[in-house]
Design a protein around this motif. Sequence first.
Motif, PDB file in Angstrom:
ATOM      1  N   ALA A 190       0.756  -1.227   0.247  1.00  0.00           N
ATOM      2  CA  ALA A 190      -0.005   0.031  -0.087  1.00  0.00           C
ATOM      3  C   ALA A 190       0.725   1.178  -0.045  1.00  0.00           C
ATOM      4  CB  ALA A 190      -1.060   0.075   1.342  1.00  0.00           C
ATOM      5  N   ARG A 191       2.215   1.143   0.302  1.00  0.00           N
ATOM      6  CA  ARG A 191       2.904   2.376   0.300  1.00  0.00           C
ATOM      7  C   ARG A 191       3.520   2.721  -1.148  1.00  0.00           C
ATOM      8  NH1 ARG A 191       5.804  -0.786   4.523  1.00  0.00           N
ATOM      9  NH2 ARG A 191       4.977  -0.018   6.647  1.00  0.00           N
ATOM     10  N   TYR A 192       3.246   1.872  -2.260  1.00  0.00           N
ATOM     11  CA  TYR A 192       3.950   2.018  -3.510  1.00  0.00           C
ATOM     12  C   TYR A 192       2.706   1.934  -4.523  1.00  0.00           C
ATOM     13  CZ  TYR A 192       8.254   0.664  -1.359  1.00  0.00           C
ATOM     14  OH  TYR A 192       9.078   0.646  -0.163  1.00  0.00           O
ATOM     15  N   PRO A 193       3.039   2.696  -5.719  1.00  0.00           N
ATOM     16  CA  PRO A 193       1.805   2.739  -6.668  1.00  0.00           C
ATOM     17  C   PRO A 193       1.803   1.266  -7.174  1.00  0.00           C
ATOM     18  CG  PRO A 193       3.890   4.033  -7.195  1.00  0.00           C
ATOM     19  CD  PRO A 193       4.265   3.638  -5.902  1.00  0.00           C
ATOM     20  N   LEU A 194       0.706   1.042  -7.815  1.00  0.00           N
ATOM     21  CA  LEU A 194       0.314  -0.293  -8.017  1.00  0.00           C
ATOM     22  C   LEU A 194      -0.053  -0.242  -9.561  1.00  0.00           C
ATOM     23  CD1 LEU A 194      -1.199  -1.920  -4.908  1.00  0.00           C
ATOM     24  CD2 LEU A 194       1.104  -1.989  -5.623  1.00  0.00           C
ATOM     25  N   ILE A 195       0.247  -1.322 -10.185  1.00  0.00           N
ATOM     26  CA  ILE A 195      -0.377  -1.487 -11.745  1.00  0.00           C
ATOM     27  C   ILE A 195      -0.821  -2.874 -11.717  1.00  0.00           C
ATOM     28  CG2 ILE A 195       0.344  -1.632 -14.106  1.00  0.00           C
ATOM     29  CD1 ILE A 195       3.057  -0.060 -13.387  1.00  0.00           C
ATOM     30  N   THR A 196      -2.238  -3.072 -12.044  1.00  0.00           N
ATOM     31  CA  THR A 196      -2.872  -4.410 -12.209  1.00  0.00           C
ATOM     32  C   THR A 196      -4.001  -4.532 -13.085  1.00  0.00           C
ATOM     33  OG1 THR A 196      -3.771  -5.983 -10.500  1.00  0.00           O
ATOM     34  CG2 THR A 196      -4.408  -3.944 -10.111  1.00  0.00           C
ATOM     35  N   TYR A 197      -4.652  -5.378 -12.794  1.00  0.00           N
ATOM     36  CA  TYR A 197      -5.799  -5.587 -13.994  1.00  0.00           C
ATOM     37  C   TYR A 197      -7.107  -4.562 -13.870  1.00  0.00           C
ATOM     38  CZ  TYR A 197      -3.529 -10.181 -14.815  1.00  0.00           C
ATOM     39  OH  TYR A 197      -2.715 -11.201 -15.131  1.00  0.00           O
ATOM     40  N   THR A 198      -7.748  -4.282 -14.617  1.00  0.00           N
ATOM     41  CA  THR A 198      -8.999  -3.494 -14.688  1.00  0.00           C
ATOM     42  C   THR A 198      -9.997  -4.364 -13.907  1.00  0.00           C
ATOM     43  OG1 THR A 198      -8.650  -2.426 -16.828  1.00  0.00           O
ATOM     44  CG2 THR A 198     -10.643  -2.487 -16.146  1.00  0.00           C
ATOM     45  N   PHE A 199     -10.805  -3.504 -13.092  1.00  0.00           N
ATOM     46  CA  PHE A 199     -11.875  -4.055 -12.355  1.00  0.00           C
ATOM     47  C   PHE A 199     -12.731  -4.812 -13.345  1.00  0.00           C
ATOM     48  CE2 PHE A 199     -15.780  -4.409  -9.998  1.00  0.00           C
ATOM     49  CZ  PHE A 199     -15.165  -4.811  -8.630  1.00  0.00           C
ATOM     50  N   GLY A 200     -12.806  -6.439 -12.665  1.00  0.00           N
ATOM     51  CA  GLY A 200     -13.916  -7.079 -13.488  1.00  0.00           C
ATOM     52  C   GLY A 200     -12.907  -8.139 -14.173  1.00  0.00           C
ATOM     53  N   PHE A 201     -11.669  -7.910 -14.405  1.00  0.00           N
ATOM     54  CA  PHE A 201     -10.894  -8.755 -15.225  1.00  0.00           C
ATOM     55  C   PHE A 201      -9.994  -9.577 -14.225  1.00  0.00           C
ATOM     56  CE2 PHE A 201     -12.077  -6.144 -18.348  1.00  0.00           C
ATOM     57  CZ  PHE A 201     -11.839  -6.827 -19.705  1.00  0.00           C
ATOM     58  N   THR A 202      -9.820 -10.947 -14.552  1.00  0.00           N
ATOM     59  CA  THR A 202      -8.714 -11.887 -14.028  1.00  0.00           C
ATOM     60  C   THR A 202      -8.455 -11.783 -12.438  1.00  0.00           C
ATOM     61  OG1 THR A 202      -7.514 -11.293 -16.023  1.00  0.00           O
ATOM     62  CG2 THR A 202      -6.357 -12.589 -14.549  1.00  0.00           C
TER      63      THR A 202
END
Length: 326
Positions: A190-202
């Motif tokens: 939570a301390r760092y910027p995150l890159i992940t899937y669009t909501f509703g995917f995978t």
Amino acid sequence: MKLRQLHFVHEIVKHDLSITAAAEALFTSQPGISKQLRLLEDELGVPLFERSGKHLTRLTPAGEQIVQIVDRVLLDVDNISRVAKDFSDGNRGVLSLATTHTQARYALPPAVTAFKKQYPDVTLNLHQGSPPQIARMAAEGEADFAIATEALHHFDELVMLPCYHWNRALLLRPGHPLASVSNPGLKDLARYPLITYTFGFTGRSQLDQAFKAQGLQPNVVLTAVDADVIKTYVRLGLGVGIIANMAYSAEEDDDLVAIDAGHLFSRSTTHIGFRRNQFLRDFMVRFIETFAPHLKRDLIEQVIEIREPAERRAFVAEHVGEVPAL
């Protein structure tokens, strides 16, 4: 009553009560569909649609019930053709799969390769989309199978069978502060910027639930439907990537640090879904067995016979046995 008229009704409903869109999809004229619809309603003695001028606004109560029967009739007509083809030429046909990018790119290739070796004369059509789009395609008969992690449970008309469990991996650039942390926690993430899937995917919902359960707000700075896109922006230094573990390759992604995140998030399950009343040709059953070897023909046939969605889910939970993990 003509079969063509039933097709017209089905397409009108499918295209949000637009006769124009239905006519375009069926390569016919709007006046022709309107005329046939009026003839059908006259024969039945009840209107199927409420109207405002020339526009259809909603299904009538009678129309709602009749449309359900129309869908079953058209499915049975399609099943007649499938049965005939299975007996006349069981090794030839078309199999349509609707799935997400992650499944198509990382989970399906081994099964597709093995299946094509066994059935070289079966054409595979692969449709990609969001989980709701995928489930809808299967529910409406545009695809034979839907393969996804999210959204399939919203469609009660689909038989859903669990194919495999999976979890996530964290991706970092070498030198990132978390790269030297053993078993980082959600507070660390939570301390760092995150890159992940669009909501509703995978399986994205599992990720959001994990942070919420600990009262944390993840700093998601970029989302994508494609794990390869997520990797690209991790390489650019925009943040920590959270992807399906199957999407990480030690050889192809050797410039990134991967940390197993199974201790942070609940596992997700990918399912294969199809219409219960759909006749499964022999090669279709073989595809399921190839993609998920624990799903045997006898089990599939037993599940199909169960009409109530809740009973199907209970039967599957009791009889499928151990679902493999990727």
